[in-house]
Write a protein that holds these residues in place. Structure first.
Motif, PDB file in Angstrom:
ATOM      1  N   UNK A   1       0.819  -1.200   0.000  1.00 44.37           N
ATOM      2  CA  UNK A   1       0.000   0.000   0.000  1.00 44.37           C
ATOM      3  C   UNK A   1       0.861   1.263   0.000  1.00 44.37           C
ATOM      4  N   UNK A   2       1.924   1.265   0.819  1.00 42.88           N
ATOM      5  CA  UNK A   2       2.814   2.427   0.884  1.00 42.88           C
ATOM      6  C   UNK A   2       3.468   2.673  -0.469  1.00 42.88           C
ATOM      7  N   UNK A   3       3.900   1.607  -1.122  1.00 50.36           N
ATOM      8  CA  UNK A   3       4.531   1.755  -2.440  1.00 50.36           C
ATOM      9  C   UNK A   3       3.551   2.327  -3.468  1.00 50.36           C
ATOM     10  N   UNK A   4       2.318   1.893  -3.425  1.00 51.43           N
ATOM     11  CA  UNK A   4       1.296   2.399  -4.349  1.00 51.43           C
ATOM     12  C   UNK A   4       1.059   3.899  -4.142  1.00 51.43           C
ATOM     13  N   UNK A   5       0.920   4.302  -2.893  1.00 55.92           N
ATOM     14  CA  UNK A   5       0.673   5.718  -2.592  1.00 55.92           C
ATOM     15  C   UNK A   5       1.881   6.559  -3.002  1.00 55.92           C
ATOM     16  N   UNK A   6       3.077   6.075  -2.715  1.00 58.02           N
ATOM     17  CA  UNK A   6       4.294   6.792  -3.090  1.00 58.02           C
ATOM     18  C   UNK A   6       4.377   6.959  -4.602  1.00 58.02           C
ATOM     19  N   UNK A   7       4.103   5.900  -5.339  1.00 58.30           N
ATOM     20  CA  UNK A   7       4.154   5.951  -6.803  1.00 58.30           C
ATOM     21  C   UNK A   7       3.080   6.897  -7.346  1.00 58.30           C
ATOM     22  N   UNK A   8       1.888   6.856  -6.775  1.00 54.78           N
ATOM     23  CA  UNK A   8       0.817   7.742  -7.216  1.00 54.78           C
ATOM     24  C   UNK A   8       1.180   9.202  -6.980  1.00 54.78           C
ATOM     25  N   UNK A   9       1.742   9.517  -5.832  1.00 52.22           N
ATOM     26  CA  UNK A   9       2.144  10.893  -5.523  1.00 52.22           C
ATOM     27  C   UNK A   9       3.276  11.363  -6.427  1.00 52.22           C
ATOM     28  N   UNK A  10       4.249  10.506  -6.696  1.00 55.39           N
ATOM     29  CA  UNK A  10       5.347  10.863  -7.595  1.00 55.39           C
ATOM     30  C   UNK A  10       4.843  11.101  -9.013  1.00 55.39           C
ATOM     31  N   UNK A  11       3.936  10.261  -9.461  1.00 52.83           N
ATOM     32  CA  UNK A  11       3.364  10.407 -10.802  1.00 52.83           C
ATOM     33  C   UNK A  11       2.593  11.721 -10.920  1.00 52.83           C
ATOM     34  N   UNK A  12       1.828  12.029  -9.890  1.00 56.52           N
ATOM     35  CA  UNK A  12       1.049  13.277  -9.882  1.00 56.52           C
ATOM     36  C   UNK A  12       1.982  14.488  -9.850  1.00 56.52           C
ATOM     37  N   UNK A  13       3.015  14.428  -9.011  1.00 63.19           N
ATOM     38  CA  UNK A  13       4.009  15.512  -8.941  1.00 63.19           C
ATOM     39  C   UNK A  13       4.638  15.761 -10.306  1.00 63.19           C
TER      40      UNK A  13
END
Length: 96
Positions: A1-13
């Motif tokens: 879950x942490x990896x998914x959220x991190x990847x989503x935030x990086x992609x959005x950034x």
């Protein structure tokens, strides 16, 4: 879950960075190095674009005449700018 959220935030950034940096000139850290204007291009630094060629024009404000006079079109600091008195006004126009 942490990896998914991190990847989503990086992609959005990154999407936000690409969108906005394409609409503005994302430059910062202006400084004179070896008598040349230097700065950091954040779009290149973060991998959103390739390095650009910039056209730089120097201006100095002549208080007595109340006007601006173009001094040079180059990244090198014009010789006249090296001897400006403290408190002199100058401007640099930077175009991509």
């Amino acid at each position: 879950m942490v990896d998914y959220i991190t990847q989503a935030l990086e992609s959005r950034r990154d999407a936000i960075g690409r969108a906005w940096f394409s609409q503005v000139l994302p430059l910062e850290g202006f400084r004179i190095v070896d008598d040349h204007l230097a700065f950091d291009d954040l779009a290149v630094q973060y991998g959103f674009s390739q390095p650009n060629h910039y056209q730089i024009t120097w201006f100095v404000w002549h208080e007595a005449q109340q006007e601006e006079a173009s001094a040079a079109q180059a990244s090198a600091l014009p010789p006249a700018f090296k001897s400006l008195a403290a408190g002199s006004y100058n401007r640099v126009q930077n175009r991509c």
